[in-house]
Write a protein that holds these residues in place. Sequence first.
Motif, PDB file in Angstrom:
ATOM      1  N   PHE A  71       0.832  -1.211   0.000  1.00 47.35           N
ATOM      2  CA  PHE A  71       0.000   0.000   0.000  1.00 47.35           C
ATOM      3  C   PHE A  71       0.866   1.261   0.000  1.00 47.35           C
ATOM      4  O   PHE A  71       0.572   2.230  -0.715  1.00 47.35           O
ATOM      5  CB  PHE A  71      -0.925  -0.018   1.217  1.00 47.35           C
ATOM      6  N   LEU A  72       1.937   1.270   0.791  1.00 49.93           N
ATOM      7  CA  LEU A  72       2.826   2.435   0.848  1.00 49.93           C
ATOM      8  C   LEU A  72       3.511   2.690  -0.495  1.00 49.93           C
ATOM      9  O   LEU A  72       3.757   3.840  -0.870  1.00 49.93           O
ATOM     10  CB  LEU A  72       3.874   2.235   1.944  1.00 49.93           C
ATOM     11  N   ILE A  73       3.805   1.632  -1.218  1.00 49.06           N
ATOM     12  CA  ILE A  73       4.436   1.785  -2.542  1.00 49.06           C
ATOM     13  C   ILE A  73       3.404   2.190  -3.586  1.00 49.06           C
ATOM     14  O   ILE A  73       3.655   3.028  -4.454  1.00 49.06           O
ATOM     15  CB  ILE A  73       5.133   0.466  -2.953  1.00 49.06           C
ATOM     16  N   ALA A  74       2.198   1.587  -3.495  1.00 50.14           N
ATOM     17  CA  ALA A  74       1.181   1.792  -4.538  1.00 50.14           C
ATOM     18  C   ALA A  74       0.574   3.188  -4.504  1.00 50.14           C
ATOM     19  O   ALA A  74       0.237   3.741  -5.556  1.00 50.14           O
ATOM     20  CB  ALA A  74       0.071   0.744  -4.373  1.00 50.14           C
ATOM     21  N   SER A  75       0.429   3.774  -3.332  1.00 47.42           N
ATOM     22  CA  SER A  75      -0.295   5.050  -3.216  1.00 47.42           C
ATOM     23  C   SER A  75       0.330   6.171  -4.037  1.00 47.42           C
ATOM     24  O   SER A  75      -0.358   6.799  -4.862  1.00 47.42           O
ATOM     25  CB  SER A  75      -0.407   5.453  -1.742  1.00 47.42           C
ATOM     26  N   PRO A  76       1.627   6.480  -3.876  1.00 48.16           N
ATOM     27  CA  PRO A  76       2.187   7.556  -4.716  1.00 48.16           C
ATOM     28  C   PRO A  76       2.202   7.212  -6.193  1.00 48.16           C
ATOM     29  O   PRO A  76       2.026   8.082  -7.047  1.00 48.16           O
ATOM     30  CB  PRO A  76       3.609   7.728  -4.164  1.00 48.16           C
ATOM     31  N   LEU A  77       2.393   5.931  -6.513  1.00 48.65           N
ATOM     32  CA  LEU A  77       2.403   5.522  -7.914  1.00 48.65           C
ATOM     33  C   LEU A  77       1.029   5.734  -8.548  1.00 48.65           C
ATOM     34  O   LEU A  77       0.918   6.277  -9.659  1.00 48.65           O
ATOM     35  CB  LEU A  77       2.809   4.040  -8.004  1.00 48.65           C
ATOM     36  N   ALA A  78      -0.033   5.334  -7.836  1.00 48.18           N
ATOM     37  CA  ALA A  78      -1.395   5.512  -8.355  1.00 48.18           C
ATOM     38  C   ALA A  78      -1.744   6.994  -8.464  1.00 48.18           C
ATOM     39  O   ALA A  78      -2.399   7.414  -9.424  1.00 48.18           O
ATOM     40  CB  ALA A  78      -2.394   4.797  -7.442  1.00 48.18           C
ATOM     41  N   TRP A  79      -1.320   7.784  -7.477  1.00 47.08           N
ATOM     42  CA  TRP A  79      -1.615   9.233  -7.535  1.00 47.08           C
ATOM     43  C   TRP A  79      -0.975   9.853  -8.777  1.00 47.08           C
ATOM     44  O   TRP A  79      -1.624  10.638  -9.484  1.00 47.08           O
ATOM     45  CB  TRP A  79      -1.070   9.920  -6.286  1.00 47.08           C
ATOM     46  N   TRP A  80       0.259   9.503  -9.059  1.00 50.17           N
ATOM     47  CA  TRP A  80       0.938  10.070 -10.237  1.00 50.17           C
ATOM     48  C   TRP A  80       0.233   9.658 -11.531  1.00 50.17           C
ATOM     49  O   TRP A  80      -0.020  10.491 -12.403  1.00 50.17           O
ATOM     50  CB  TRP A  80       2.393   9.603 -10.245  1.00 50.17           C
ATOM     51  N   MET A  81      -0.097   8.375 -11.651  1.00 45.94           N
ATOM     52  CA  MET A  81      -0.734   7.880 -12.868  1.00 45.94           C
ATOM     53  C   MET A  81      -2.084   8.546 -13.107  1.00 45.94           C
ATOM     54  O   MET A  81      -2.384   9.006 -14.213  1.00 45.94           O
ATOM     55  CB  MET A  81      -0.910   6.351 -12.787  1.00 45.94           C
ATOM     56  N   MET A  82      -2.921   8.614 -12.095  1.00 45.95           N
ATOM     57  CA  MET A  82      -4.265   9.157 -12.273  1.00 45.95           C
ATOM     58  C   MET A  82      -4.252  10.674 -12.415  1.00 45.95           C
ATOM     59  O   MET A  82      -5.110  11.249 -13.098  1.00 45.95           O
ATOM     60  CB  MET A  82      -5.158   8.736 -11.106  1.00 45.95           C
ATOM     61  N   ASN A  83      -3.287  11.331 -11.814  1.00 44.95           N
ATOM     62  CA  ASN A  83      -3.174  12.775 -11.996  1.00 44.95           C
ATOM     63  C   ASN A  83      -2.824  13.091 -13.454  1.00 44.95           C
ATOM     64  O   ASN A  83      -3.326  14.067 -14.030  1.00 44.95           O
ATOM     65  CB  ASN A  83      -2.111  13.337 -11.059  1.00 44.95           C
TER      66      ASN A  83
END
Length: 798
Positions: free
Chosen positions: A735-747
């Motif tokens: 979860f800690l790894i996925a959160s910033p990655l998902a935020w960047w992709m969806m932004n």
Amino acid sequence: MFQNYLKLALRNLWKSRLFTGLNMLGLSLGLTVSLLLFLYIKDELAFDRYHRQAEQIYRVNLAVSFDDKEEKWATAPNIIGPTMQEKIPGVKQQVRFLKHNFGESAFITTGEKKFVEKSLYWADSTLFQVFDLPLVQGNPQTALEKPNQVLISQRTAERYFGNENPLGKDLKVDNRTTLEVTGVYADFPDHSSFDANLIGSFATEKWAYKNLSWSNASFETYVLLNPQTQPTSVERQLDKLIKQNVPEENRYYTAYLQPLTDMHLHSEDVAHVYTQKIGDPQQVRILVVLAFVVLVIACINYMNLSTARSQQRFREVGINKALGASRSLVARRFYIETAILVLLSILLSIALLEAFLPIFNSLASRNLTAHAVLSPEVIIGLVLTGTLVTLIAGSYPALYLSSYAPKNLLQTNFRANTGAGLFRRSLVVIQFTASIVLVISSIIFYQQLRFVQHQKLGYQPEQVVAVTTVAAESKTQIDGLMNRVRSLPDVVEVSRAQTFPASGGSGRSLRKNLQSSEEFKMTTNHATPDFVQVLGLKLIAGKTLPSIPKDAKDTTVQVVLNRKAVAFLGYTPENAIGRKAYGLFGDNNTEIVGVVEDFHFENFHQPIGGYAFHNANTESYRYLLVKLRTQRLTQAMSQLENAFSESMPQSAFEYTFLDQYLNNLYQTEQRTAQVVLVFSILTILVACLGLFGLAAYAAEQRTKEIGVRKVLGANEFQLVTLLSSDFLKLVGLAFLIASPLAWWMMNEWLTSFAYRIQISGWVFVAAGLLALLIALLTVSSQALRAALMNPVRSLKSE
């Protein structure tokens, strides 16, 4: 020897039925999802490549500049194609298309039958020299040679004439033009950008055929280049031709060539495209990543279970080596076992593909067939994937364990010192990182689509229906229709208009004064005064358009602007009333009589621009806009159709609800969101299968420890917590790894919308909690089973 290894492999697989089943199901699901997505992507990339000369065909696009903003148009002036063929040596042939009434539906009558046709094109007779359009009936040399000739598709011929021979039959278009059917062509394949049901001879439209112009950019133009000709060279020569023939003050565009093979996926930023089949490269990129992620997760899942299971075979390998088995023989045996399991998974995935394909076609609005699986690309991909999974997943038992001496493998403490545990934990983190990213992406997809669908538009499209009236034979018919419609009990208000919001309009330019060279792009709509009430617009200054009497000879044009256009002029809404709107309809003859609040007349990918309603007779009224009461919609539509049929008996009844039309603008995004959501669930399922297997393995490995703890007083809750905590920590790290990655992709995805949501923190928390809950349920089922086991059975086993 091989037969013996095969028997041993099948025996071991059957002995570990749980792990074998989990391995097969996880890998086959991953392969099935990847195959489905691969077939979809392959279909998208195959658009228009079926033409033999596809690599030499280009569309002439325009780069247009308005208000210091660049636009791309898919249409060009009608003189460009013939001039290029005549003046530029590398241009072998050209063909022009004009969509009927600039994209409006055509009303076709044949005998007593009436049809509404959305895809009538006019094309040059050179069509057959550029594109592959096989005729089932007719002669391609003469089929479009003369005016008033038309080709129809096979499907359309069946719809219009049934089993009759269509050649020589007459079609009447909009109760004005009679066309003779001179040919029937095979239906365009699904992966074709062209969607014409009828193709009439370009010479029929005399104004377009004879009046060649460098200014009216309304024609899709395609050129066929010689194989040795470079498109950049043609573009340079075309630029010279434009400069030679168009005065600088009228030169609002430059031209460039777009390859036919790029049109489908690279026209999302090109305006005035005729076809409705416009792909989304971002969607393809998302699905490519999704296919890759699902396949990687399935392979990781397989490797996790394989390495976990292989660690129980230390003693088996040690005994085999002690009895004289060489390292290569041990490795070969494990590879054969892995290859059998992978082969069975591939066969199962093909069977699942057959079962899921209809569901996927419905989800993605496609017509993919399982036959495509037999294509060389797919078969090669499956072979490579199977080989890769076999080599990687089988490498741990085949190479790693077989490398040790028998005395090491037979020691019980040797297992604790291997690095397989860290490897498996790393793979679990990767699996759940990808799963959480997909969950977060799905939630944000739906949030943005919901925001778009519920955003205030600035007008009220609900219960407004646009009825097409272009086939009216006279003004008397229209007046009679309007009087009848107004008398219906469920009709609130009626207006006539050239178009309606989100459905285009005429493009014009607004200037601040006569001396200003700065231009502001405007969309204009010829409408009657009732448009304000019908559309529910907010009039913030002045009044609506005046009604012009029949004998009026005044050349002054009245306009109602939106706030954005008034702001460009530098006025407040109140001060704009009575001022001139320069450039819209001449230099000094356009008066501002009203100002409406800004409203979204395009989709939410675009910011609000300038809009003007006007009463100039430059465009015809093509629609009747009718505001209906909401209580009895079905009855109201039935009454409206009856009124239309009685007033215009020679025309078919075609209508569009404005709110449904708006929803259709986001079909691509909706399909992407649905596909990502469904395959996110499947991805999580695959990951959970692996987690379930690892939990079962962990519980099996710690059977004696669990028995000792129970004897010493540990309860079931403590044991479940002990066995689950390690796995939940891994999901937390994911979860800690996925959160910033998902935020960047969806932004990055949201930047394509001019009006967008702000990403909320609760989305990440919800996705994380969901992943933890699913992991807890998956792991605790095995942990609870182990905790409830009788400690006597646990302790008596070696």
